[in-house]
Structures are given as C-alpha cells and as structure tokens.
Design a protein around this motif. Structure first.
Motif, short mmCIF file in Angstrom:
data_model
loop_
_atom_site.label_atom_id
_atom_site.label_comp_id
_atom_site.label_asym_id
_atom_site.label_seq_id
_atom_site.Cartn_x
_atom_site.Cartn_y
_atom_site.Cartn_z
N ASP A 15 24.18 34.59 -55.27
CA ASP A 15 23.59 35.91 -55.51
C ASP A 15 22.12 35.97 -55.10
O ASP A 15 21.52 37.03 -55.13
CB ASP A 15 23.74 36.29 -56.98
N ASP A 39 28.78 37.33 -54.70
CA ASP A 39 29.22 36.87 -56.02
C ASP A 39 30.69 36.46 -55.95
O ASP A 39 31.32 36.50 -54.88
CB ASP A 39 29.02 37.96 -57.07
N MET A 61 26.44 33.46 -61.39
CA MET A 61 26.36 34.71 -60.62
C MET A 61 26.80 35.86 -61.51
O MET A 61 27.56 35.65 -62.47
CB MET A 61 27.26 34.63 -59.37
#
Length: 464
Positions: A15, A39, A61
């Motif tokens: 991320d 993600d 994430m």
C-alpha cells in the motif's frame, strides 16, 4: 504488458506507493516482469484474472491484509508462491502467514541479496513442481505410477518401455541391485496387451535349488515326498500373462536347460509327469550380474542368454541420475509419513545436500530405507542431518583445522570419484555395524551377496 513474455511475472503488493515503485525498479533490473497491486483485494482479483509466477506482498495493508490475501490466493491457485514482507515487530504475523501457506517471509528493511536469492529459490521450486506434475501426467498416461524421476535417464527409460511393452518380445533387464528392475517389469506388463492377465514375479535367488523346478513348473501328486496333492507352477499361474524372473543369473545349469526348453517349445513339464503342458507366457528376466561374462566363463548357457536377450534395458544406478534424488526423497517421505501417521513438512537443505552427495551403493532401495528411517526417528517437522544414517552425516563439510601443525589435512570429498565414495560408504557402514555384513547390507539397501562381491573386489584391488 502481456503475460506471453517468457520472463517470470512477479506481482508486487504494497500500500506504500514509494516502496512499491522501488521494488518495481529493482526487480525489473533483475530481469523480471512486474505488475502492481495496492492491497490484498487487488492482489486476489489479479490472480483470479490470470496467474503470476510469484507474489511479493506486504503483511499490513488496508481492507484485506497480507495473511487474508495469502489464504485467498492459495485457495484459488495453490501453485503460486507467496513471499511476505514484514517489519521486525511483525514477526508473529509473518509466522501466521507461513501457516496460511506463504512460501517464505522477509523482514524490512529488505536485504536485497536475501530477496534475490529467496525469489530465485521460490521460482525454482515452482518450476520443479510443475515439471514433476507434467512428468507424473506422462507417467500416468503410460501407467507407470510407481516410477518416479525427471532425469534424462528416466525419460529415456519411459520411452523404451513405451516401445517395448506392446510387443511380445522377451526382455532382459540389467542393472545393479536396488535400481528398480521390478518396477520396470511391472510397467512393461501394465502397458502390454497382457495387462489384464496375471503378472507373476519369481525371485530365483530366494528359492532353494531343490524346489526350483517344482516352483516354476508345478508337480503331480506323489511326485516326491510331501507332494500330497498336485500343484500348478508359476508358469501355469502366469498363463496368458507375464512371468518376471528376477535374478535369473542365479539359476543352476540344469534349471537353465529347462528354462531354455520352455522358451523354445512354449510348453512345460510338471515334476512327476511326462506330458507337456502348453503355456502362453511372456518372459521378462532381470539380473545384476554380467551374463556375458558368465557365458564366457561357461557358468551361464549361451543359447539361453540369446533367448533372453531379445531386448535389453539397462536400469541406471541412482548415482547416474542424481537429478532424481530430490523427487524420490520427497516421494518416499510422503509415503512413509502417511504410513506412520506423521505430519512431515519436508527435508532441510542440509539434509538434502547430504542425500545428493552420497554415492548410493544400494541405489533407490537404499534411499527408500534412509527416508523410512528418517520419518520414524523424526521428532520435529523437517528431516534434518541428524535423522540420516551416520554414513551420510560424515559427508557433511567439516570445519577446517585451526592450524596445519595440529591436524593432518583431510581430502576434500569433491576430489573423490563416485567409486571411492561408494567404497567409503560401505566401509563406514561396516564399521558402524561392527563388521556385521548382513546388517550392513540391510542399511545400504543391497543384498549380502552384492556386499561380499564388492568387498572381494576391493581386496583384489588392494593386492594388485
């Protein structure tokens, strides 16, 4: 970017855009194709659209984290290796990811050398697994379920079996003890027009000479003391199918003459009877002896040799197909883990290194025995060096002496020939068993007679 490119495709999941960009540039410099996902949700969606060769994913994430994404990816496609990146403070999460099926984990900040090696190892593991699956598919189509290996020698053997099996030709299998000649015989029968009929296996070395004729050809009631009823012999049992005569070189001269008559005339004569009985049997014979040399020494009939030697297949020793050792070891590991109701995850790199270095005088049978021993003795999750026999443990690299003065130099194992390594393994095993040849032969996976022949050869070499 298309997926038809031959370079490996790595999906980078993070991320952090800056970290993702850094990894993308680094991995592209190493020659990989790169796709990105922000993600876990995006990563799973990517894999569902088409496969990647490897997933490199952060553990923390938003939305779907790395652990959940690993489970989802492997649930959809178990063949994709997943590498997890985690901070030092997140080691428990990484362990949880491994339990979820991740191939390995790396800690941040990343060690680029370790990253590169881990990626290469994961891709190689996946490549080997795919090769093994393809090979198993080929062997399954050929009906060779027990034959395991991916070496050129095994591929050539499979091709020869495919050529020979449909014919009615007599086949002579040669090769050292423990190489798997009986498996080749079963494969030939399984792929022949006779596959629906019996395959009868006879170990000629295990039957006393006084019983051999009756065992092979049968006898009539009252033919000899104790023959209280008539009995069909092995050739009659194999009628319409195949008979496998293992260790055919152990037959006595009188039995060689009787076997020759069967091959020439197609009939047998039971002990105590003068009436010939027709049999329709294909003969496959095997030996670990040099029959041509025995013919020269007049201990094996020349006419019988040529009757048996219509087609000869030499089964290679394990030391000549080292590429098969990891596959065979994993095969035996899975079999004995199931048999002993144990959960075994695999073999450590150190243990596999010793398996690859060992000369295997007992061939596949010895490796089978080693893996069974390892599973039985195992207390953890992985077969390591300590579960292997002492003869293999001694092949492990030794630390160098502190000074040249207090220790004599040792010869590097890499300087030894395979024959020398085999000799060393035999003498080490004899030392461990206190000179007990029967126990040493059992541990090596060879017959006591083979061991005695090798020791006699070493003695002759030392006298010259």
């Amino acid at each position: 970017m298309t997926r038809s490119d031959s370079r490996s495709l790595i999906l980078v999941v993070d991320d952090d855009p800056a970290h993702r960009l850094m990894l993308k540039n680094l991995l592209e410099d190493w020659g990989y194709r790169i796709e990105e996902a922000e993600d876990g949700d995006d990563a799973v969606a990517f894999i569902q659209r088409g496969p990647a060769d490897l997933v490199l994913m952060d553990v923390r994430m938003p939305r779907m984290n790395g652990i959940e994404a690993t489970q989802a990816i492997l649930s959809y496609n178990p063949a994709v290796p997943v590498l997890i990146m985690t901070a030092y403070s997140s080691i428990p999460s990484a362990v949880e990811a491994l339990k979820a099926g991740a191939y390995d984990y790396l800690t941040k900040p990343l060690d680029f050398d370790a990253l590169r090696l881990t990626i290469e190892r994961a891709l190689e593991h996946t490549h080997l697994r795919r090769e093994n699956e393809e090979l198993r598919g080929q062997l399954a189509r050929l009906q060779l379920p027990e034959m395991v290996g991916r070496s050129p020698a095994m591929q050539q053997m499979a091709e020869m079996i495919a050529l020979v099996a449909p014919s009615e030709a007599t086949v002579l299998l040669t090769g050292e003890s423990g190489t798997g000649k009986s498996l080749v015989a079963r494969a030939i029968h399984a792929n022949s027009p006779r596959s629906s009929r019996p395959l009868v296996e006879v170990n000629c070395a295990a039957i006393p000479e006084s019983l051999m004729e009756s065992e092979l050809f049968g006898h009539e009631k009252g033919a000899f003391t104790g023959a209280d009823k008539a009995r069909r012999g092995r050739f009659s049992q194999a009628d319409g199918g195949t008979i496998f005569l293992d260790e055919v070189g152990e037959l006595s001269p009188p039995m060689q003459a009787k076997l020759l008559r069967v091959l020439q005339e197609g009939d047998i004569q039971r002990v105590g009877s003068d009436a010939p009985v027709r049999v329709d049997v294909r003969v496959i014979a095997a030996t670990n002896r040099d029959l041509q040399n025995m013919v020269a020494q007049e201990t094996f009939r020349e006419d019988l040799f040529y009757r048996l030697n219509v087609v000869t297949l030499e089964v290679p020793p394990l030391r000549d197909r080292v590429e098969d050792i990891p596959v065979l070891a994993e095969h035996f590991l899975a079999r004995f883990a199931e048999k002993n109701r144990k959960r075994v995850k695999g073999i450590t790199p150190g243990a596999m290194d010793l398996l690859l270095k060992h000369p295997w005088p007992g061939n596949v049978r010895e490796l089978e025995n080693v893996m069974e021993r390892g599973v039985i003795l195992l207390q953890g999750d992985y077969i390591s060096e300590k579960e292997l026999p002492l003869a293999l443990q001694k092949l492990a690299p030794q630390p160098p002496p502190e000074t040249a003065a207090d220790s004599s130099p040792q010869r590097d194992l890499t300087d030894l020939t395979l024959a020398e390594m085999e000799r060393r393994a035999i003498f080490q095993t004899l030392e461990e068993t206190g000179g007990n040849k029967s126990e040493a032969a059992r541990r090596l996976g060879i017959t006591r007679r083979t061991l005695k022949l090798k020791l006699k050869k070493y003695q002759e070499e030392s006298n010259t």
